[in-house]
Write a protein that holds these residues in place. Structure first.
Motif, short mmCIF file in Angstrom:
data_model
loop_
_atom_site.label_atom_id
_atom_site.label_comp_id
_atom_site.label_asym_id
_atom_site.label_seq_id
_atom_site.Cartn_x
_atom_site.Cartn_y
_atom_site.Cartn_z
N GLU A 292 8.54 36.66 -44.08
CA GLU A 292 7.49 37.29 -44.86
C GLU A 292 8.07 37.73 -46.20
OE1 GLU A 292 4.54 37.12 -43.65
OE2 GLU A 292 5.11 36.53 -41.62
N SER A 293 7.20 38.15 -47.11
CA SER A 293 7.69 38.50 -48.45
C SER A 293 6.83 39.56 -49.10
CB SER A 293 7.74 37.25 -49.34
OG SER A 293 6.44 36.73 -49.54
N VAL A 294 7.41 40.21 -50.10
CA VAL A 294 6.71 41.17 -50.96
C VAL A 294 7.10 40.84 -52.39
CG1 VAL A 294 6.56 43.57 -51.69
CG2 VAL A 294 6.58 43.01 -49.25
N SER A 295 6.10 40.72 -53.27
CA SER A 295 6.35 40.37 -54.67
C SER A 295 6.17 41.61 -55.54
CB SER A 295 5.39 39.27 -55.13
OG SER A 295 5.59 38.08 -54.39
N VAL A 296 6.95 41.66 -56.63
CA VAL A 296 6.87 42.79 -57.55
C VAL A 296 7.36 42.33 -58.92
CG1 VAL A 296 9.20 43.61 -57.00
CG2 VAL A 296 7.49 45.22 -57.87
N GLY A 297 6.81 42.95 -59.96
CA GLY A 297 7.25 42.66 -61.32
C GLY A 297 7.90 43.88 -61.95
N VAL A 298 8.94 43.68 -62.75
CA VAL A 298 9.62 44.79 -63.43
C VAL A 298 9.58 44.54 -64.92
CG1 VAL A 298 11.12 45.21 -61.45
CG2 VAL A 298 11.91 43.69 -63.27
N ALA A 299 9.83 45.60 -65.68
CA ALA A 299 9.72 45.51 -67.13
C ALA A 299 10.86 44.68 -67.72
CB ALA A 299 9.73 46.91 -67.74
N TYR A 300 10.57 44.01 -68.82
CA TYR A 300 11.62 43.29 -69.54
C TYR A 300 12.70 44.29 -69.98
CZ TYR A 300 9.41 38.70 -69.88
OH TYR A 300 8.89 37.46 -69.59
N GLY A 301 13.95 43.86 -69.90
CA GLY A 301 15.07 44.74 -70.24
C GLY A 301 15.66 45.42 -69.03
N SER A 302 15.05 45.28 -67.85
CA SER A 302 15.59 45.90 -66.63
C SER A 302 16.85 45.16 -66.19
CB SER A 302 14.56 45.86 -65.51
OG SER A 302 13.37 46.53 -65.87
N ASP A 303 17.74 45.89 -65.49
CA ASP A 303 18.95 45.29 -64.93
C ASP A 303 18.54 44.45 -63.71
OD1 ASP A 303 21.35 44.64 -63.74
OD2 ASP A 303 22.23 46.64 -63.99
N VAL A 304 18.52 43.12 -63.86
CA VAL A 304 17.99 42.26 -62.79
C VAL A 304 18.86 42.32 -61.54
CG1 VAL A 304 16.74 40.74 -64.36
CG2 VAL A 304 19.14 40.24 -63.81
N ARG A 305 20.17 42.51 -61.69
CA ARG A 305 21.03 42.60 -60.52
C ARG A 305 20.79 43.89 -59.75
NH1 ARG A 305 22.11 37.76 -58.85
NH2 ARG A 305 23.03 36.44 -60.47
N LEU A 306 20.50 44.96 -60.48
CA LEU A 306 20.15 46.22 -59.83
C LEU A 306 18.81 46.07 -59.10
CD1 LEU A 306 20.59 49.22 -59.26
CD2 LEU A 306 19.52 49.72 -61.48
N VAL A 307 17.87 45.37 -59.75
CA VAL A 307 16.57 45.12 -59.10
C VAL A 307 16.78 44.35 -57.79
CG1 VAL A 307 14.39 43.88 -59.30
CG2 VAL A 307 15.27 45.18 -61.24
N GLU A 308 17.64 43.34 -57.83
CA GLU A 308 17.92 42.56 -56.61
C GLU A 308 18.50 43.45 -55.52
OE1 GLU A 308 20.48 38.56 -55.41
OE2 GLU A 308 21.13 39.83 -57.08
N LYS A 309 19.44 44.30 -55.87
CA LYS A 309 20.08 45.19 -54.91
C LYS A 309 19.07 46.16 -54.29
CE LYS A 309 23.63 48.83 -54.71
NZ LYS A 309 22.70 49.95 -54.50
N LEU A 310 18.19 46.73 -55.12
CA LEU A 310 17.21 47.70 -54.63
C LEU A 310 16.16 47.03 -53.73
CD1 LEU A 310 16.64 49.82 -57.86
CD2 LEU A 310 18.08 50.37 -55.89
N LEU A 311 15.76 45.83 -54.07
CA LEU A 311 14.77 45.13 -53.23
C LEU A 311 15.34 44.81 -51.85
CD1 LEU A 311 13.15 42.65 -55.80
CD2 LEU A 311 12.13 44.72 -54.82
N ILE A 312 16.59 44.37 -51.79
CA ILE A 312 17.23 44.09 -50.50
C ILE A 312 17.38 45.39 -49.71
CG2 ILE A 312 19.38 43.34 -49.41
CD1 ILE A 312 19.68 41.29 -51.63
#
Length: 294
Positions: A197-217
């Motif tokens: 299963e999955s959950v989708s989300v969008g973040v603002a431009y300029g966000s730390d994408v690696r941090l976003v990946e870590k928080l989603l996991i």
């Protein structure tokens, strides 16, 4: 006294014979100039043979299913119940023909009726044939979670004409079996009870994408119903008009109730994003006003 008894007995026998020879119905084929008569004795003979056929079919069913597992026995019984009516029709036609009744004349006299009934029962026959295919091919089992025409339900009962399923809202979904032939069927649990299963989300431009990946996991794996934590992954989907779009994919053992853990994970994503100053943007448009000189 003896003569009177004989007269009474003779009268009774005459009445009995007259009763057995009484004409119930007469079919006339004007095209071929053929007349077929159904008498009481014919009807009683047909009934007797059909009763004998019923007992014979029961004996055959018990003989065949004697050593079958319970699941296969239930499926065979369902298919056999449909095949039994075909046997009855064949036996009936043979008996009527052997009794001297012109079966062709019967069908000729009832041709219009049979055509009308056939058209009216067309969908019913499609449902029954589809039900036989389902039972024989074993594409769907009781307990499977299926999706058809955008509707999802857990299969509770499979019959020859319909399949009964229960939705996640505990509503009963009655599916005519012919829909399996006309639509794509998704069996969520044919390969096992666990699904991705999955959950989708969008973040603002300029966000730390690696941090976003870590928080989603972290948000997905924090839920108790998520299994195989190492298999949780994050996909960077696209550069959207107003956001960077991500999807976190995880494994659940109960896909039927997936929307509950999905909702919990969204709550956790929102909390973690707030704590780490990751913003979820809304659509934005830049408007440039050009003033023309007078």
């Amino acid at each position: 006294m003896t003569q009177e008894l004989k007269k009474i007995e003779s009268s009774i026998w005459e009445n009995v014979i007259e009763f057995f020879n009484y004409n119930i119905y007469t079919f006339t084929d004007n095209a071929n100039n053929i007349t077929s008569v159904i008498k009481v004795k014919n009807l009683l003979g047909v009934i007797a043979i059909l009763i004998l056929t019923t007992y014979l079919l029961r004996w055959i069913r018990k003989l065949v299913t004697r050593s079958m597992p319970n699941d296969d026995k239930a499926k065979f019984t369902t298919v056999f119940s449909f095949a039994r009516w075909i046997v009855y029709i064949i036996v009936l036609l043979i008996v009527l023909s052997s009794l001297g009744i012109n079966v062709t004349a019967v069908f000729a006299a009832s041709a219009a009726l049979l055509i009308g009934v056939g058209l009216a029962l067309q969908t019913l026959f499609q449902d029954i044939i589809s039900g036989i295919f389902i039972l024989v091919d074993q594409t769907v089992h009781v307990g499977d979670i299926i999706e058809i025409e955008g509707k999802v339900g857990r299969v509770e009962e499979i019959k020859l004409r319909t399949t009964r399923a229960t939705t996640v809202d505990n509503k009963v979904l009655i599916i005519p079996n012919h829909l399996y032939l006309e639509n794509s069927l998704y069996n969520w649990t044919q390969n096992g009870t666990s699904t991705r299963e999955s959950v989708s989300v969008g973040v603002a431009y300029g966000s730390d994408v690696r941090l976003v990946e870590k928080l989603l996991i972290e948000a997905a794996n924090s839920h108790a119903q998520v299994i195989d934590k190492k298999a949780t992954v994050v996909r960077f989907l696209d550069f959207g008009d107003s956001s960077l779009n991500f999807k976190v994919v995880f494994t659940l053992n109960d896909s039927f109730n997936a929307r509950i853990p999905e909702s919990d994970i969204r709550f956790e994503i929102d909390r973690l994003f707030r704590e780490n100053n990751i913003s979820i943007p809304f659509p934005q448009r830049d408007i440039h006003i050009i003033q023309k000189p007078n």
